[in-house]
Design an enzyme around this catalytic site. Sequence first.
Site, PDB file in Angstrom:
ATOM      1  N   HIS A   1       0.157 -11.985   1.281  1.00 35.89           N
ATOM      2  CA  HIS A   1      -0.898 -11.203   0.618  1.00 35.89           C
ATOM      3  C   HIS A   1      -1.567 -11.994  -0.510  1.00 35.89           C
ATOM      4  O   HIS A   1      -2.791 -11.930  -0.699  1.00 35.89           O
ATOM      5  CB  HIS A   1      -0.265  -9.913   0.081  1.00 35.89           C
TER       6      HIS A   1
ATOM      7  N   PRO B   1     -15.404  -4.892   2.929  1.00 36.56           N
ATOM      8  CA  PRO B   1     -16.750  -5.301   3.354  1.00 36.56           C
ATOM      9  C   PRO B   1     -17.841  -4.339   2.884  1.00 36.56           C
ATOM     10  O   PRO B   1     -19.016  -4.707   2.892  1.00 36.56           O
ATOM     11  CB  PRO B   1     -16.644  -5.308   4.890  1.00 36.56           C
TER      12      PRO B   1
ATOM     13  N   TYR C   1       0.838  -1.202   0.000  1.00 37.79           N
ATOM     14  CA  TYR C   1       0.000   0.000   0.000  1.00 37.79           C
ATOM     15  C   TYR C   1       0.878   1.260   0.000  1.00 37.79           C
ATOM     16  O   TYR C   1       1.432   1.655   1.021  1.00 37.79           O
ATOM     17  CB  TYR C   1      -0.948   0.022   1.208  1.00 37.79           C
TER      18      TYR C   1
ATOM     19  N   GLY D   1     -17.822  -3.242  -0.183  1.00 36.02           N
ATOM     20  CA  GLY D   1     -17.772  -3.314  -1.649  1.00 36.02           C
ATOM     21  C   GLY D   1     -17.008  -2.130  -2.221  1.00 36.02           C
ATOM     22  O   GLY D   1     -17.435  -1.509  -3.198  1.00 36.02           O
ATOM     23  N   ARG D   2     -15.857  -1.822  -1.574  1.00 38.78           N
ATOM     24  CA  ARG D   2     -15.019  -0.684  -1.991  1.00 38.78           C
ATOM     25  C   ARG D   2     -15.816   0.619  -1.958  1.00 38.78           C
ATOM     26  O   ARG D   2     -15.628   1.499  -2.781  1.00 38.78           O
ATOM     27  CB  ARG D   2     -14.415  -0.953  -3.365  1.00 38.78           C
ATOM     28  N   GLY D   3     -16.712   0.692  -1.013  1.00 37.89           N
ATOM     29  CA  GLY D   3     -17.499   1.914  -0.812  1.00 37.89           C
ATOM     30  C   GLY D   3     -18.813   1.907  -1.563  1.00 37.89           C
ATOM     31  O   GLY D   3     -19.728   2.653  -1.239  1.00 37.89           O
ATOM     32  N   PHE D   4     -18.949   1.034  -2.561  1.00 41.08           N
ATOM     33  CA  PHE D   4     -20.133   1.066  -3.426  1.00 41.08           C
ATOM     34  C   PHE D   4     -21.420   0.788  -2.640  1.00 41.08           C
ATOM     35  O   PHE D   4     -22.465   1.402  -2.887  1.00 41.08           O
ATOM     36  CB  PHE D   4     -19.978   0.044  -4.563  1.00 41.08           C
TER      37      PHE D   4
HETATM   38  N1  LIG Z   1      -5.963  -8.642   1.302  1.00 37.11           N
HETATM   39  C1  LIG Z   1      -6.254  -7.980   0.196  1.00 37.11           C
HETATM   40  O1  LIG Z   1      -5.941  -8.390  -0.914  1.00 37.11           O
HETATM   41  C2  LIG Z   1      -6.991  -6.671   0.320  1.00 37.11           C
HETATM   42  C3  LIG Z   1      -7.573  -6.078  -0.798  1.00 37.11           C
HETATM   43  C4  LIG Z   1      -8.274  -4.877  -0.640  1.00 37.11           C
HETATM   44  C5  LIG Z   1      -8.371  -4.305   0.618  1.00 37.11           C
HETATM   45  N2  LIG Z   1      -7.769  -4.895   1.688  1.00 37.11           N
HETATM   46  C6  LIG Z   1      -7.845  -4.298   3.045  1.00 37.11           C
HETATM   47  O2  LIG Z   1      -9.222  -4.154   3.385  1.00 37.11           O
HETATM   48  C7  LIG Z   1      -9.468  -2.803   3.752  1.00 37.11           C
HETATM   49  C8  LIG Z   1     -10.899  -2.413   3.367  1.00 37.11           C
HETATM   50  O3  LIG Z   1     -11.134  -2.612   2.008  1.00 37.11           O
HETATM   51  P1  LIG Z   1     -11.362  -1.420   0.971  1.00 37.11           P
HETATM   52  O4  LIG Z   1     -10.824  -0.166   1.538  1.00 37.11           O
HETATM   53  O5  LIG Z   1     -10.897  -1.902  -0.340  1.00 37.11           O
HETATM   54  O6  LIG Z   1     -12.934  -1.359   0.806  1.00 37.11           O
HETATM   55  P2  LIG Z   1     -14.183  -1.005   1.729  1.00 37.11           P
HETATM   56  O7  LIG Z   1     -13.806  -1.042   3.148  1.00 37.11           O
HETATM   57  O8  LIG Z   1     -15.269  -1.866   1.247  1.00 37.11           O
HETATM   58  O9  LIG Z   1     -14.527   0.491   1.256  1.00 37.11           O
HETATM   59  C9  LIG Z   1     -13.628   1.553   1.375  1.00 37.11           C
HETATM   60  C10 LIG Z   1     -14.176   2.734   0.604  1.00 37.11           C
HETATM   61  O10 LIG Z   1     -15.442   3.094   1.162  1.00 37.11           O
HETATM   62  C11 LIG Z   1     -15.430   4.430   1.598  1.00 37.11           C
HETATM   63  N3  LIG Z   1     -16.179   4.457   2.871  1.00 37.11           N
HETATM   64  C12 LIG Z   1     -15.845   3.844   4.025  1.00 37.11           C
HETATM   65  N4  LIG Z   1     -16.806   4.029   4.958  1.00 37.11           N
HETATM   66  C13 LIG Z   1     -17.761   4.774   4.355  1.00 37.11           C
HETATM   67  C14 LIG Z   1     -19.003   5.290   4.801  1.00 37.11           C
HETATM   68  N5  LIG Z   1     -19.451   5.048   6.034  1.00 37.11           N
HETATM   69  N6  LIG Z   1     -19.745   6.029   3.922  1.00 37.11           N
HETATM   70  C15 LIG Z   1     -19.314   6.266   2.660  1.00 37.11           C
HETATM   71  N7  LIG Z   1     -18.130   5.795   2.174  1.00 37.11           N
HETATM   72  C16 LIG Z   1     -17.367   5.048   3.031  1.00 37.11           C
HETATM   73  C17 LIG Z   1     -13.978   4.809   1.775  1.00 37.11           C
HETATM   74  O11 LIG Z   1     -13.850   6.196   1.561  1.00 37.11           O
HETATM   75  P3  LIG Z   1     -12.704   7.151   2.171  1.00 37.11           P
HETATM   76  O12 LIG Z   1     -11.405   6.439   2.029  1.00 37.11           O
HETATM   77  O13 LIG Z   1     -12.811   8.341   1.312  1.00 37.11           O
HETATM   78  O14 LIG Z   1     -13.011   7.403   3.579  1.00 37.11           O
HETATM   79  C18 LIG Z   1     -13.322   3.976   0.673  1.00 37.11           C
HETATM   80  O15 LIG Z   1     -13.434   4.639  -0.550  1.00 37.11           O
HETATM   81  C19 LIG Z   1      -8.380  -2.016   3.020  1.00 37.11           C
HETATM   82  O16 LIG Z   1      -8.173  -0.752   3.609  1.00 37.11           O
HETATM   83  C20 LIG Z   1      -7.201  -2.934   3.152  1.00 37.11           C
HETATM   84  O17 LIG Z   1      -6.599  -2.773   4.427  1.00 37.11           O
HETATM   85  C21 LIG Z   1      -7.107  -6.073   1.548  1.00 37.11           C
END
Ligand SMILES: NC(=O)c1ccc[n+]([C@@H]2O[C@H](COP(=O)([O-])OP(=O)(O)OC[C@H]3O[C@@H](n4cnc5c(N)ncnc54)[C@H](OP(=O)(O)O)[C@@H]3O)[C@@H](O)[C@H]2O)c1
Length: 328
Positions: A124, A204, A57, A206-209
């Site tokens: 990873h 969790p 990252y 869905g990448r914010g979706f």
């Molecule tokens: N092991 C792997 O291969 C792998 C792959 C992907 C991710 N990860 C880990 O998993 C973590 C979480 O996954 P992710 O960040 O991809 O996806 P996520 O948690 O599903 O979603 C993150 C996105 O949602 C937005 N968000 C979060 N809370 C929100 C809310 N309450 N209202 C509106 N928007 C919100 C964030 O915006 P802002 O950032 O603008 O606040 C960001 O754009 C990562 O940070 C990483 O540590 C691991």
Amino acid sequence: MTDVPTRYLGELAVSAQGLGCMGMSHGYGATDDAQSIATLHRALDLGVTFLDTSDFYGFGHNEELIGRAVAGRRDEVVLATKFGFANRLGEPTSIRGDAAYVRQACEASLRRLGVDHIDLYYQHRVDPQVPIEETVGAMAELVRAGKVRHLGLSEAGARTVRRAHAVHPISALQSEWSLWTRDLEAEVAPVCRELGIGLVPFSPLGRGFLTGRYNSLDGLAETDVRRGQPRFADGNLERNLAIVAKLEELAAAKSVTAGQLALAWVQHRGEDVVPIPGTRRQRYLEENLAALDVELTPEDLAAIEAAAPAERIAGDRYDANSLTFVNG
Ligand SMILES: NC(=O)c1ccc[n+]([C@@H]2O[C@H](COP(=O)([O-])OP(=O)(O)OC[C@H]3O[C@@H](n4cnc5c(N)ncnc54)[C@H](OP(=O)(O)O)[C@@H]3O)[C@@H](O)[C@H]2O)c1
């Protein structure tokens, strides 16, 4: 908000919700270190002490940032990081799991984090060229040397999980798991449960979706990785919005947000499940944490699942290249 409960990943005690730190350095557009550090401190103050990073990252930036944020507060934190991507973003994917690489990656992560041990060290992605026994054997040596406390895998398939666990106990499997990505439920999660391995759902929301925040790609930076992900592609995005609309309806009926409903659904997968929603902002951190208080009845869970049936989700979760490295 009540106190954040504790959950166990194998024998590792963690806060029932973690904080995904990837977006603070990588993937989701412009970053702001001061804002991210304030969010990290707020997380610790609120009891969200399970922090998720990776050497990938921001190519070290994220680990350095977290190192700065936790300096002086090391004992409050369960630090999880990962190794395995040897390429930079945009370069052809190169996964390495050979023993020499594992040792070298761990030293570099310890240095960037500014700590003498990592609480949870994940591979990873599984290296298809290297037997998992070699990789986990090298990780186990790090445990014996006191550099790492617990071991994890990310996006490993069921057979790999079993082989790895036979070399050294695996505490956690981190894989994508949300209302729109449920692949691991069929095979991987049951094997983890049989072996006492905790589950850490990434993305969790869905990448914010699933929060309903994205109606189009318009607000996303040119470098935002979601622009290359099939579920956000033209046509698919519009179809997937129908799922979010339904979630918003169900959420409104419970006086919560769609994001909180999506997170609560993940939290309800079991006592061995610890999601790591990612955010750079205190406001979202607090909103996400409050999802721990959302109680869902079996009827609620069924209605939520009916809103997001697998056959209505348009597009794969990753592009074709990235898909070849999951479930490894
Ligand atoms: N092991 C792997 O291969 C792998 C792959 C992907 C991710 N990860 C880990 O998993 C973590 C979480 O996954 P992710 O960040 O991809 O996806 P996520 O948690 O599903 O979603 C993150 C996105 O949602 C937005 N968000 C979060 N809370 C929100 C809310 N309450 N209202 C509106 N928007 C919100 C964030 O915006 P802002 O950032 O603008 O606040 C960001 O754009 C990562 O940070 C990483 O540590 C691991």
